[in-house]
Write a protein that holds these residues in place. Structure first.
Motif, PDB file in Angstrom:
ATOM      1  N   PHE A   1      -7.903  15.515  -1.859  1.00 36.68           N
ATOM      2  CA  PHE A   1      -8.803  14.524  -2.462  1.00 36.68           C
ATOM      3  C   PHE A   1      -8.559  14.369  -3.959  1.00 36.68           C
ATOM      4  CE2 PHE A   1     -10.986  15.763   1.432  1.00 36.68           C
ATOM      5  CZ  PHE A   1     -11.335  14.530   1.949  1.00 36.68           C
ATOM      6  N   ARG A   2      -7.704  15.213  -4.537  1.00 41.54           N
ATOM      7  CA  ARG A   2      -7.386  15.128  -5.953  1.00 41.54           C
ATOM      8  C   ARG A   2      -6.109  14.331  -6.207  1.00 41.54           C
ATOM      9  NH1 ARG A   2     -11.137  18.445  -7.925  1.00 41.54           N
ATOM     10  NH2 ARG A   2     -11.964  19.950  -6.420  1.00 41.54           N
ATOM     11  N   LEU A   3      -5.490  13.855  -5.139  1.00 37.74           N
ATOM     12  CA  LEU A   3      -4.317  12.989  -5.286  1.00 37.74           C
ATOM     13  C   LEU A   3      -4.789  11.573  -5.626  1.00 37.74           C
ATOM     14  CD1 LEU A   3      -2.256  14.202  -2.198  1.00 37.74           C
ATOM     15  CD2 LEU A   3      -1.974  14.902  -4.580  1.00 37.74           C
ATOM     16  N   ARG A   4      -4.100  10.916  -6.559  1.00 37.68           N
ATOM     17  CA  ARG A   4      -4.561   9.613  -7.022  1.00 37.68           C
ATOM     18  C   ARG A   4      -3.536   8.487  -6.824  1.00 37.68           C
ATOM     19  NH1 ARG A   4      -8.383  12.046  -6.550  1.00 37.68           N
ATOM     20  NH2 ARG A   4      -9.925  12.765  -8.082  1.00 37.68           N
ATOM     21  N   GLU A   5      -2.330   8.825  -6.362  1.00 35.76           N
ATOM     22  CA  GLU A   5      -1.275   7.819  -6.328  1.00 35.76           C
ATOM     23  C   GLU A   5      -1.139   7.099  -4.999  1.00 35.76           C
ATOM     24  OE1 GLU A   5       0.904  11.856  -6.528  1.00 35.76           O
ATOM     25  OE2 GLU A   5      -1.133  11.100  -6.778  1.00 35.76           O
ATOM     26  N   TYR A   6      -2.055   7.359  -4.052  1.00 38.81           N
ATOM     27  CA  TYR A   6      -1.935   6.749  -2.727  1.00 38.81           C
ATOM     28  C   TYR A   6      -3.168   5.922  -2.383  1.00 38.81           C
ATOM     29  CZ  TYR A   6       1.907  10.035  -2.289  1.00 38.81           C
ATOM     30  OH  TYR A   6       3.072  10.721  -2.501  1.00 38.81           O
ATOM     31  N   ASP A   7      -2.938   4.912  -1.540  1.00 40.53           N
ATOM     32  CA  ASP A   7      -4.036   4.092  -1.030  1.00 40.53           C
ATOM     33  C   ASP A   7      -4.634   4.698   0.239  1.00 40.53           C
ATOM     34  OD1 ASP A   7      -3.766   1.801  -2.913  1.00 40.53           O
ATOM     35  OD2 ASP A   7      -1.792   1.658  -1.983  1.00 40.53           O
TER      36      ASP A   7
ATOM     37  N   ARG B   1       0.822  -1.190   0.000  1.00 38.61           N
ATOM     38  CA  ARG B   1       0.000   0.000   0.000  1.00 38.61           C
ATOM     39  C   ARG B   1       0.865   1.253   0.000  1.00 38.61           C
ATOM     40  NH1 ARG B   1      -5.213  -0.543   1.246  1.00 38.61           N
ATOM     41  NH2 ARG B   1      -5.320   1.528   2.154  1.00 38.61           N
ATOM     42  N   ARG B   2       0.399   2.252  -0.716  1.00 37.20           N
ATOM     43  CA  ARG B   2       1.065   3.549  -0.705  1.00 37.20           C
ATOM     44  C   ARG B   2       0.372   4.415   0.327  1.00 37.20           C
ATOM     45  NH1 ARG B   2       3.675   5.763  -4.413  1.00 37.20           N
ATOM     46  NH2 ARG B   2       4.572   6.725  -2.578  1.00 37.20           N
ATOM     47  N   ILE B   3       1.126   4.847   1.309  1.00 37.60           N
ATOM     48  CA  ILE B   3       0.593   5.674   2.383  1.00 37.60           C
ATOM     49  C   ILE B   3       1.337   7.009   2.396  1.00 37.60           C
ATOM     50  CG2 ILE B   3       0.297   5.889   4.885  1.00 37.60           C
ATOM     51  CD1 ILE B   3       0.096   2.876   5.038  1.00 37.60           C
ATOM     52  N   ALA B   4       0.623   8.077   2.635  1.00 34.55           N
ATOM     53  CA  ALA B   4       1.254   9.394   2.717  1.00 34.55           C
ATOM     54  C   ALA B   4       0.596  10.216   3.819  1.00 34.55           C
ATOM     55  CB  ALA B   4       1.138  10.131   1.387  1.00 34.55           C
ATOM     56  N   PHE B   5       1.372  11.124   4.370  1.00 33.60           N
ATOM     57  CA  PHE B   5       0.840  12.195   5.203  1.00 33.60           C
ATOM     58  C   PHE B   5       0.678  13.415   4.303  1.00 33.60           C
ATOM     59  CE2 PHE B   5       3.111   9.470   8.179  1.00 33.60           C
ATOM     60  CZ  PHE B   5       2.191   9.360   9.220  1.00 33.60           C
ATOM     61  N   ALA B   6      -0.158  14.356   4.705  1.00 35.48           N
ATOM     62  CA  ALA B   6      -0.352  15.565   3.901  1.00 35.48           C
ATOM     63  C   ALA B   6      -0.768  16.722   4.788  1.00 35.48           C
ATOM     64  CB  ALA B   6      -1.406  15.328   2.813  1.00 35.48           C
ATOM     65  N   SER B   7      -0.295  17.919   4.433  1.00 36.76           N
ATOM     66  CA  SER B   7      -0.691  19.157   5.105  1.00 36.76           C
ATOM     67  C   SER B   7      -0.694  20.282   4.090  1.00 36.76           C
ATOM     68  CB  SER B   7       0.289  19.533   6.230  1.00 36.76           C
ATOM     69  OG  SER B   7       0.317  18.583   7.261  1.00 36.76           O
ATOM     70  N   TYR B   8      -1.563  21.264   4.298  1.00 36.82           N
ATOM     71  CA  TYR B   8      -1.440  22.518   3.559  1.00 36.82           C
ATOM     72  C   TYR B   8      -0.554  23.440   4.394  1.00 36.82           C
ATOM     73  CZ  TYR B   8      -2.106  27.218   2.005  1.00 36.82           C
ATOM     74  OH  TYR B   8      -1.841  28.502   1.588  1.00 36.82           O
TER      75      TYR B   8
ATOM     76  N   LEU C   1      -2.110   4.089  10.648  1.00 36.46           N
ATOM     77  CA  LEU C   1      -1.468   3.548   9.448  1.00 36.46           C
ATOM     78  C   LEU C   1      -2.063   2.204   9.035  1.00 36.46           C
ATOM     79  CD1 LEU C   1       2.188   4.425  10.445  1.00 36.46           C
ATOM     80  CD2 LEU C   1       0.907   5.484   8.587  1.00 36.46           C
ATOM     81  N   GLU C   2      -2.707   1.545   9.964  1.00 33.04           N
ATOM     82  CA  GLU C   2      -3.277   0.227   9.671  1.00 33.04           C
ATOM     83  C   GLU C   2      -4.732   0.293   9.223  1.00 33.04           C
ATOM     84  OE1 GLU C   2      -2.650  -1.884  13.278  1.00 33.04           O
ATOM     85  OE2 GLU C   2      -0.477  -2.070  12.978  1.00 33.04           O
ATOM     86  N   LEU C   3      -5.359   1.470   9.268  1.00 32.24           N
ATOM     87  CA  LEU C   3      -6.745   1.589   8.830  1.00 32.24           C
ATOM     88  C   LEU C   3      -6.848   1.311   7.331  1.00 32.24           C
ATOM     89  CD1 LEU C   3      -7.898   4.797  10.762  1.00 32.24           C
ATOM     90  CD2 LEU C   3      -8.512   2.429  11.252  1.00 32.24           C
ATOM     91  N   ARG C   4      -7.955   0.660   6.952  1.00 28.56           N
ATOM     92  CA  ARG C   4      -8.112   0.228   5.565  1.00 28.56           C
ATOM     93  C   ARG C   4      -9.454   0.607   4.946  1.00 28.56           C
ATOM     94  NH1 ARG C   4      -3.566  -0.001   6.053  1.00 28.56           N
ATOM     95  NH2 ARG C   4      -2.085  -1.707   5.771  1.00 28.56           N
ATOM     96  N   GLU C   5     -10.397   1.108   5.751  1.00 27.06           N
ATOM     97  CA  GLU C   5     -11.735   1.366   5.223  1.00 27.06           C
ATOM     98  C   GLU C   5     -12.233   2.744   5.644  1.00 27.06           C
ATOM     99  OE1 GLU C   5     -14.297  -1.737   6.541  1.00 27.06           O
ATOM    100  OE2 GLU C   5     -13.310  -3.302   5.348  1.00 27.06           O
TER     101      GLU C   5
ATOM    102  N   SER D   1     -11.921  18.201  11.075  1.00 32.82           N
ATOM    103  CA  SER D   1     -11.130  17.877   9.889  1.00 32.82           C
ATOM    104  C   SER D   1      -9.633  18.094  10.081  1.00 32.82           C
ATOM    105  CB  SER D   1     -11.614  18.701   8.689  1.00 32.82           C
ATOM    106  OG  SER D   1     -11.418  20.090   8.921  1.00 32.82           O
ATOM    107  N   GLY D   2      -9.202  18.410  11.293  1.00 30.51           N
ATOM    108  CA  GLY D   2      -7.768  18.611  11.532  1.00 30.51           C
ATOM    109  C   GLY D   2      -6.950  17.377  11.239  1.00 30.51           C
ATOM    110  N   LEU D   3      -7.514  16.214  11.517  1.00 34.22           N
ATOM    111  CA  LEU D   3      -6.893  14.944  11.152  1.00 34.22           C
ATOM    112  C   LEU D   3      -7.917  14.118  10.401  1.00 34.22           C
ATOM    113  CD1 LEU D   3      -4.561  12.480  12.675  1.00 34.22           C
ATOM    114  CD2 LEU D   3      -6.914  11.686  12.444  1.00 34.22           C
ATOM    115  N   LEU D   4      -7.547  13.672   9.218  1.00 34.55           N
ATOM    116  CA  LEU D   4      -8.377  12.776   8.424  1.00 34.55           C
ATOM    117  C   LEU D   4      -7.523  11.592   7.989  1.00 34.55           C
ATOM    118  CD1 LEU D   4     -10.021  15.384   5.995  1.00 34.55           C
ATOM    119  CD2 LEU D   4     -11.078  14.399   8.042  1.00 34.55           C
ATOM    120  N   VAL D   5      -8.094  10.400   8.040  1.00 30.66           N
ATOM    121  CA  VAL D   5      -7.451   9.223   7.453  1.00 30.66           C
ATOM    122  C   VAL D   5      -8.324   8.819   6.276  1.00 30.66           C
ATOM    123  CG1 VAL D   5      -6.534   6.917   7.831  1.00 30.66           C
ATOM    124  CG2 VAL D   5      -6.607   8.551   9.735  1.00 30.66           C
ATOM    125  N   ILE D   6      -7.838   9.083   5.071  1.00 29.01           N
ATOM    126  CA  ILE D   6      -8.638   8.976   3.852  1.00 29.01           C
ATOM    127  C   ILE D   6      -8.201   7.751   3.058  1.00 29.01           C
ATOM    128  CG2 ILE D   6      -9.403  10.198   1.786  1.00 29.01           C
ATOM    129  CD1 ILE D   6      -8.214  12.770   3.130  1.00 29.01           C
TER     130      ILE D   6
END
Length: 299
Positions: free
Chosen positions: A110-116, A21-28, A135-139, A156-161
């Motif tokens: 939400f426009r990123l497509r390369e991560y799971d 799985r490809r996992i990433a963190f993200a922030s603006y 990191l282990e969440l899947r759904e 929305s400060g933390l989202l696992v998408i």
């Protein structure tokens, strides 16, 4: 959880090569919130020394010197310029307030497509504990419910998408809601997500987005807190706010120079991620001549 220990591989080929799985963190991140983001990156490394995933930095106005500071704190930074004009068509509570305008930019995630899986973190957060469970969440789309509004609305400060939400279909729902204005305008991006989801999200324990307001009256930060969130107008790097001294002390633990940060990382208990060892070890060895760390970097 083996995903957190995979080697750094170029983005375009990692999934095909590793079958993982490809996992990433993200922030603006912008210039105003850069001090908070640098503390966030240090806290993530020191609280999770064995974790090194891509960190997507959504930005619109970062200076080259600021980008250099960010890159120095993480070996897998992915810069992604936001499509800022996209959100000009959204109905907002205050169209002329630049902070209100920027509040919507995190929706570009939400426009990123390369991560799971993508874990978003606000830049006024500090990581105090292990994030393995996230990191282990899947759904689903996971978040902590809002402190003041019960279980139906998320913070929305933390989202696992998960990947199902990283889609054109979900982006279309976000755009429709933003443009028709049928959401809580004063809640900005959070208001839109709550209107779109209508309570359909995975509830996380409050320890993963522990808002400062829970500590009013200078209460201590609970030991089990994983992520502390400095919501509100007054940020620690701007002088803080009366009545939250113990919370702000936890933030300041990670407001350190590079030398102290590198030394703290190598003093961390548990397994150190090899990418972070190399990234932090090389300048540390150059500065100190530390033979033991040099051996770790070489290995």
């Amino acid at each position: 959880m083996t995903t957190t220990f995979t080697p750094a591989i170029p983005n375009t080929n990692a999934s095909a090569l590793t079958k993982k799985r490809r996992i990433a963190f993200a922030s603006y991140v912008d210039e105003n919130y850069l001090p908070g983001f640098l503390v966030l990156l240090r806290s993530l490394a020191l609280s999770n020394p064995g974790v090194c995933e891509d960190f997507v930095v959504l930005y619109d106005d970062l200076r080259p010197a600021s980008v250099a500071k960010i890159r120095a704190l993480h070996p897998r930074i992915v810069l992604q310029r936001v499509n800022d004009t996209h959100y000009d068509s959204y109905v907002k509570g205050d169209q002329d307030n630049y902070l209100v305008r920027k509040a919507y930019f995190i929706l570009d995630v939400f426009r990123l497509r390369e991560y799971d899986t993508i874990i978003t973190l606000d830049t006024d957060m500090v990581v105090l504990g292990g994030l393995g469970e996230l990191l282990e969440l899947r759904e689903g789309l996971a978040a902590v419910p809002q402190f003041f509004y019960g279980q139906h609305k998320l913070n929305s400060g933390l989202l696992v998408i998960q990947k199902e939400y990283l889609s054109d279909e979900f982006c279309a729902k976000i755009d429709k809601t933003g443009r028709n204005g049928e959401y809580e305008l004063d809640k900005h991006d959070q208001g839109i997500l709550n209107a779109v989801l209508d309570g359909d999200f995975v509830r996380l324990d409050a320890k993963y987005n522990f808002v400062k307001r829970r500590l009013s009256g200078d209460l201590p930060v609970p030991e089990e807190t994983k992520i502390l969130h400095f919501t509100g107008r007054h940020k620690p790097w701007q002088g803080g706010e009366s009545g939250y001294a113990q919370a702000e002390d936890r933030w300041r633990e990670f407001d350190m120079n590079d030398a102290d940060f590198h030394a703290a990382y190598f003093a961390s208990s548990g397994g150190l991620h090899h990418d972070l060892v190399v990234h932090f070890g090389a300048p540390h060895v150059k500065r100190t001549g530390d033979v033991e760390i040099a051996r770790k970097v070489a290995a």
